[in-house]
Every structure is written in structure tokens, then in C-alpha cells.
Motif scaffolding. Structure first.
Motif, PDB file in Angstrom:
ATOM      1  N   GLU A 281      41.893   8.802  28.485  1.00  0.00           N
ATOM      2  CA  GLU A 281      40.917   8.227  27.539  1.00  0.00           C
ATOM      3  C   GLU A 281      40.702   9.175  26.340  1.00  0.00           C
ATOM      4  O   GLU A 281      40.674   8.742  25.186  1.00  0.00           O
ATOM      5  N   ARG A 282      40.592  10.466  26.618  1.00  0.00           N
ATOM      6  CA  ARG A 282      40.360  11.439  25.528  1.00  0.00           C
ATOM      7  C   ARG A 282      41.534  11.446  24.549  1.00  0.00           C
ATOM      8  O   ARG A 282      41.345  11.471  23.332  1.00  0.00           O
ATOM      9  N   MET A 283      42.748  11.460  25.087  1.00  0.00           N
ATOM     10  CA  MET A 283      43.910  11.559  24.189  1.00  0.00           C
ATOM     11  C   MET A 283      44.089  10.279  23.364  1.00  0.00           C
ATOM     12  O   MET A 283      44.398  10.352  22.174  1.00  0.00           O
ATOM     13  N   VAL A 284      43.825   9.132  23.999  1.00  0.00           N
ATOM     14  CA  VAL A 284      43.926   7.862  23.256  1.00  0.00           C
ATOM     15  C   VAL A 284      42.917   7.879  22.102  1.00  0.00           C
ATOM     16  O   VAL A 284      43.251   7.543  20.953  1.00  0.00           O
ATOM     17  N   ALA A 285      41.683   8.305  22.388  1.00  0.00           N
ATOM     18  CA  ALA A 285      40.628   8.333  21.354  1.00  0.00           C
ATOM     19  C   ALA A 285      40.983   9.315  20.236  1.00  0.00           C
ATOM     20  O   ALA A 285      40.774   9.042  19.047  1.00  0.00           O
ATOM     21  N   ARG A 286      41.546  10.457  20.614  1.00  0.00           N
ATOM     22  CA  ARG A 286      41.888  11.502  19.627  1.00  0.00           C
ATOM     23  C   ARG A 286      43.011  11.023  18.690  1.00  0.00           C
ATOM     24  O   ARG A 286      42.940  11.166  17.478  1.00  0.00           O
ATOM     25  N   ILE A 287      44.023  10.418  19.281  1.00  0.00           N
ATOM     26  CA  ILE A 287      45.164   9.959  18.474  1.00  0.00           C
ATOM     27  C   ILE A 287      44.714   8.828  17.545  1.00  0.00           C
ATOM     28  O   ILE A 287      45.082   8.790  16.366  1.00  0.00           O
ATOM     29  N   LYS A 288      43.855   7.947  18.068  1.00  0.00           N
ATOM     30  CA  LYS A 288      43.339   6.835  17.254  1.00  0.00           C
ATOM     31  C   LYS A 288      42.546   7.412  16.063  1.00  0.00           C
ATOM     32  O   LYS A 288      42.743   6.995  14.916  1.00  0.00           O
ATOM     33  N   ALA A 289      41.678   8.395  16.343  1.00  0.00           N
ATOM     34  CA  ALA A 289      40.861   8.992  15.270  1.00  0.00           C
ATOM     35  C   ALA A 289      41.768   9.638  14.226  1.00  0.00           C
ATOM     36  O   ALA A 289      41.521   9.539  13.019  1.00  0.00           O
ATOM     37  N   HIS A 290      42.836  10.294  14.692  1.00  0.00           N
ATOM     38  CA  HIS A 290      43.750  10.969  13.766  1.00  0.00           C
ATOM     39  C   HIS A 290      44.436   9.943  12.862  1.00  0.00           C
ATOM     40  O   HIS A 290      44.523  10.130  11.645  1.00  0.00           O
ATOM     41  N   LYS A 291      44.885   8.846  13.466  1.00  0.00           N
ATOM     42  CA  LYS A 291      45.573   7.803  12.684  1.00  0.00           C
ATOM     43  C   LYS A 291      44.609   7.183  11.677  1.00  0.00           C
ATOM     44  O   LYS A 291      44.941   6.990  10.510  1.00  0.00           O
ATOM     45  N   GLU A 292      43.405   6.873  12.156  1.00  0.00           N
ATOM     46  CA  GLU A 292      42.440   6.209  11.268  1.00  0.00           C
ATOM     47  C   GLU A 292      41.953   7.143  10.154  1.00  0.00           C
ATOM     48  O   GLU A 292      41.429   6.680   9.144  1.00  0.00           O
ATOM     49  N   GLY A 293      42.117   8.450  10.359  1.00  0.00           N
ATOM     50  CA  GLY A 293      41.673   9.405   9.339  1.00  0.00           C
ATOM     51  C   GLY A 293      42.763   9.734   8.322  1.00  0.00           C
ATOM     52  O   GLY A 293      42.535  10.542   7.408  1.00  0.00           O
ATOM     53  N   ALA A 294      43.924   9.099   8.460  1.00  0.00           N
ATOM     54  CA  ALA A 294      45.065   9.446   7.585  1.00  0.00           C
ATOM     55  C   ALA A 294      44.688   9.269   6.113  1.00  0.00           C
ATOM     56  O   ALA A 294      45.008  10.120   5.274  1.00  0.00           O
ATOM     57  N   TRP A 295      43.964   8.194   5.799  1.00  0.00           N
ATOM     58  CA  TRP A 295      43.649   7.937   4.386  1.00  0.00           C
ATOM     59  C   TRP A 295      42.699   9.019   3.824  1.00  0.00           C
ATOM     60  O   TRP A 295      42.778   9.357   2.650  1.00  0.00           O
ATOM     61  N   VAL A 296      41.845   9.575   4.688  1.00  0.00           N
ATOM     62  CA  VAL A 296      40.926  10.632   4.217  1.00  0.00           C
ATOM     63  C   VAL A 296      41.738  11.878   3.854  1.00  0.00           C
ATOM     64  O   VAL A 296      41.523  12.495   2.805  1.00  0.00           O
ATOM     65  N   ARG A 297      42.701  12.213   4.723  1.00  0.00           N
ATOM     66  CA  ARG A 297      43.536  13.394   4.444  1.00  0.00           C
ATOM     67  C   ARG A 297      44.342  13.180   3.163  1.00  0.00           C
ATOM     68  O   ARG A 297      44.444  14.080   2.322  1.00  0.00           O
ATOM     69  N   GLU A 298      44.879  11.958   3.020  1.00  0.00           N
ATOM     70  CA  GLU A 298      45.669  11.676   1.812  1.00  0.00           C
ATOM     71  C   GLU A 298      44.806  11.769   0.557  1.00  0.00           C
ATOM     72  O   GLU A 298      45.215  12.339  -0.462  1.00  0.00           O
ATOM     73  N   ALA A 299      43.586  11.221   0.636  1.00  0.00           N
ATOM     74  CA  ALA A 299      42.675  11.258  -0.513  1.00  0.00           C
ATOM     75  C   ALA A 299      42.313  12.714  -0.857  1.00  0.00           C
ATOM     76  O   ALA A 299      42.292  13.098  -2.031  1.00  0.00           O
ATOM     77  N   MET A 301      44.096  15.379  -0.296  1.00  0.00           N
ATOM     78  CA  MET A 301      45.275  16.030  -0.879  1.00  0.00           C
ATOM     79  C   MET A 301      45.447  15.600  -2.341  1.00  0.00           C
ATOM     80  O   MET A 301      45.739  16.426  -3.212  1.00  0.00           O
ATOM     81  N   ALA A 302      45.243  14.297  -2.604  1.00  0.00           N
ATOM     82  CA  ALA A 302      45.400  13.798  -3.977  1.00  0.00           C
ATOM     83  C   ALA A 302      44.353  14.441  -4.888  1.00  0.00           C
ATOM     84  O   ALA A 302      44.654  14.845  -6.024  1.00  0.00           O
ATOM     85  N   TYR A 303      43.126  14.596  -4.371  1.00  0.00           N
ATOM     86  CA  TYR A 303      42.055  15.215  -5.161  1.00  0.00           C
ATOM     87  C   TYR A 303      42.392  16.689  -5.450  1.00  0.00           C
ATOM     88  O   TYR A 303      42.262  17.156  -6.588  1.00  0.00           O
ATOM     89  N   ALA A 304      42.875  17.390  -4.402  1.00  0.00           N
ATOM     90  CA  ALA A 304      43.223  18.807  -4.575  1.00  0.00           C
ATOM     91  C   ALA A 304      44.331  18.952  -5.632  1.00  0.00           C
ATOM     92  O   ALA A 304      44.300  19.867  -6.468  1.00  0.00           O
ATOM     93  N   GLU A 305      45.289  18.022  -5.601  1.00  0.00           N
ATOM     94  CA  GLU A 305      46.394  18.062  -6.572  1.00  0.00           C
ATOM     95  C   GLU A 305      45.862  17.865  -7.998  1.00  0.00           C
ATOM     96  O   GLU A 305      46.244  18.578  -8.932  1.00  0.00           O
TER      97      GLU A 305
END
Ligand code: BYC
Length: 316
Positions: A281-299, A301-305
């Protein structure tokens, strides 16, 4: 004539002299690898540790409790970030570290594979799990690797608040109705032994300890820290008026410490092997959170650039 000292000898001398090792310094490859292993496991524990408590944000019994729990869980995300940053100074990328967690290659603390069944579990986590974490982490403030030691100083300050909020939840419940006190006793019965397991195997079964103590990555052994934790916690249980679930727990006047019963190491190794009550259950939740957070990381990175481009233009 003096014998020429090897890099390893000079390194060990620096450690023995209590000098901090910094990212730019020469270090044996095994020291670097051991640090990456320990610090990243620690970072993973912080972010996986957010999950059992996150379950209770929407069910906290009052606004005050909800605010404190939210702040605590946010702190844990921050601790994960400091620790990932400290690990990155050892020449490994964040992506690789996260991949190691998600693929099951890297460990995280066994404790976060247990469920949080009632509100009293949130108190028990704060009191026992954060209490055990602080006991370990105060010693790590003196670890030999500078970036890890400095991260620990800040983390320990925040952990003290975490432990207090847990103890305060339990104290309030213990002064409440019989049902509330029973709920606390039940939570403590379930969290006590897994908390003792957090310190790792007994010293004679701990493969990493000898070298880690020599390099002062660890300052105290697993058993020393576990004993300190038991000694600190028993009087706190007495104030709560609850019983720790160990019939062999008693003060040993000769040793000046509490004796305690044997730990179920089979259970510990089962949890490490992925067979605890909540590992999957923990790993499923962690991987889901990581995937759903992809757009935040991309945003981000774009801001830093964009900021970088602005600075380049200003300089030119
Ligand atoms: N869970 O040779 P040993 C927190 C592994 S609190 C899982 O003694 P070492 C938080 C160990 O990694 C928790 N695995 O190892 C609190 C090794 O396997 P590998 C995080 C464990 O490193 C509240 C093998 O067993 N704290 O963050 O010398 C809310 C043999 O052990 C455990 C830290 O990580 C365990 N309990 O000593 C939110 C503190 N115990 O790697 C968050 C930093 C042992 O060889 N870490 N193992 O495959 C340490 O101080 C040390 O790494 C340990 C273990 C004392 C944990």
C-alpha cells in the motif's frame, strides 16, 4: 624516516581528530557508498513516513489538531528534501535515488509499514516513533559527514515539536473517557515493539555497524540507542498511566537501565522483505504521488530556467 601515509590513513586520522568530511574532500569509495545508503534510506523514510499520518488529516478531531498534524507532515517533506540534497552532494542524482525507492532496491524505515487504525495512533507515532527518531538523530548531529550533520541539526529541532504534539494527544486522551484511554493503550500495544525495531538489529547482527562506527557515520550503536530510548520512555508512560506491553520490562539497579524482553526479529525481517501489513500500500501510494507530482517538478524546472535566462540577460 616516516612511512608515507596512504589516503585511507589520512582520511581515518581526520575522522579520529573529529574533523568534518565535506563533499569536495577525498573519501574512500566505501564511505561514500555507505553514506548514500544510510542518508537516502533516511530521506525515503521521511517521505514514506508522511503516508500513515496523512490518512488522518481529514479526520483530525479539532482544528487545532489538524493544523499541528499538517505542519508536522509538511516538516517531514522538508526533512526528506534536506536529506535528498545531502545525498546528492555524494554524486548521485535525485532521480536515481527515487528510482531505487520505487523499484524496492532501497530500504526505508520498517516502522512505516504498520497501519494507523485510530486517532490514538497519531499520538503514538509522535511519542514513540518520533521519540525513537530523535534519539537516533541527536547522535547523528555529530556524524562525520558535514552536509548530513548540518541537516540533522535542523531536523532535530523540528522533531522535538513532533514528539511533543504526539505526547500531548496521548495525555489529553488519557485524561479523557475510559474509551479514550483504552484507545491509547491499544495504540501503544501495537507501536511499542515496532518502535524498538527502528534502531535496527542487535549489534552482533548488524553488518554495517563496525565500519560505520569507525568512520563515525554512526556515533552510537543500535543497542546503545535502543537502551537510551527505553530508559527515556518508561517514565513518560508512567505519567500517561499506561502499561508498556512487555512483561519483562523492569529497572535493573545494577546496570542502571531498564531490562526489556526479546524483540521479534522474524517480524522485523519479514517487514524488510516487503511482507509487513502495509508495504505494498505504501509503495503504490508513493509511486502515485510521484507520478501526479510530475507537472509540479516540470513547472519548477521551467521557472528556474526562466530565472536563469533573466540573470544571463542582466549580466550581458
Ligand atoms: N528499517 O547493519 P545495520 C523518520 C537495515 S525515522 C528498515 O544495523 P545500519 C521519521 C539496514 O539498512 C526513521 N531497514 O544498518 C520519523 C541494513 O540494510 P542494508 C529513519 C533497517 O545502517 C517520524 C540492515 O538492516 N531514520 O525518519 O548500520 C516521522 C542491517 O542493519 C532498519 C534513519 O534512517 C529499519 N528500522 O543501521 C517521519 C536514521 N534497521 O542497507 C519520519 C539514519 C536496519 O545494508 N539511519 N535496517 O541493505 C541509521 O541510523 C541507520 O541506518 C540504522 C541502521 C540505525 C537505521
Amino acid at each position: 624516516m616516516d612511512a608515507i601515509k596512504s589516503f585511507e590513513d589520512i582520511f581515518q586520522q581526520r575522522i579520529d581528530d573529529e574533523q568534518k568530511i565535506e563533499a569536495r574532500d577525498w573519501m574512500p569509495d566505501a564511505y561514500r557508498k555507505s553514506l548514500i545508503r544510510q542518508i537516502s534510506q533516511h530521506a525515503h523514510s521521511e517521505i514514506v513516513g508522511m503516508l500513515p499520518e496523512g490518512n488522518w488529516i481529514s479526520r483530525a478531531p479539532s482544528l487545532k489538531r489538524k493544523l499541528a498534524l499538517l505542519a508536522k507532515i509538511q516538516d517531514e517533506a522538508g526533512h526528506g528534501l534536506y536529506l535528498y540534497s545531502a545525498t546528492e552532494t555524494l554524486n548521485i542524482s535525485r532521480e536515481e535515488l527515487i528510482e531505487q525507492l520505487h523499484s524496492g532496491k532501497a530500504k526505508y524505515s520498517s516502522i512505516f509499514n504498520y497501519p494507523t487504525l485510530t486517532w490514538a495512533d497519531i499520538g503514538a507515532i509522535g511519542w514513540l516513533v518520533d521519540g525513537a527518531a530523535i534519539m537516533n538523530q541527536v547522535a547523528l548531529c555529530r556524524t562525520s559527514y558535514g552536509p548530513y550533520a548540518r541537516a540533522m541539526v535542523r531536523i532535530c529541532k523540528e522533531e522535538s515539536f513532533h514528539q511533543r504534539q504526539g505526547y500531548d494527544i496521548l495525555l489529553t486522551m488519557c485524561r479523557g473517557s475510559k474509551e479514550q484511554k483504552d484507545m491509547v493503550q491499544d495504540a501503544v500495544n501495537r507501536w511499542w515493539w515496532p518502535s524498538l525495531m527502528m534502531f535496527g538489529p542487535n549489534d552482533d547482527a548488524s553488518p554495517n555497524s563496525t565500519q560505520s562506527l569507525k568512520w563515525k557515520i554512526k556515533r552510537l550503536s543500535n543497542d546503545e540507542l535502543r537502551q537510551r530510548f527505553v530508559d527515556m520512555t518508561v517514565p513518560q508512560a508512567e505519567i500517561l498511566g499506561i502499561k508498556l506491553p512487555d512483561p519483562l520490562l523492569s529497572y535493573n539497579v545494577e546496570r542502571g537501565h531498564y531490562d526489556f524482553g526479546p524483540i521479534d526479529w522474524d517480524e522485523f525481517y519479514q517487514v524488510l522483505a516487503g511482507n509487513g501489513p502495509c508495504n505494498k500500500e505504501r509503495m503504490v501510494a508513493r509511486i502515485k504521488a510521484h507520478k501526479e507530482g510530475a507537472w509540479v517538478r516540470e513547472a519548477a524546472m521551467a521557472y528556474a530556467e526562466k530565472q536563469k535566462q533573466k540573470r544571463v540577460k542582466t549580466v550581458a
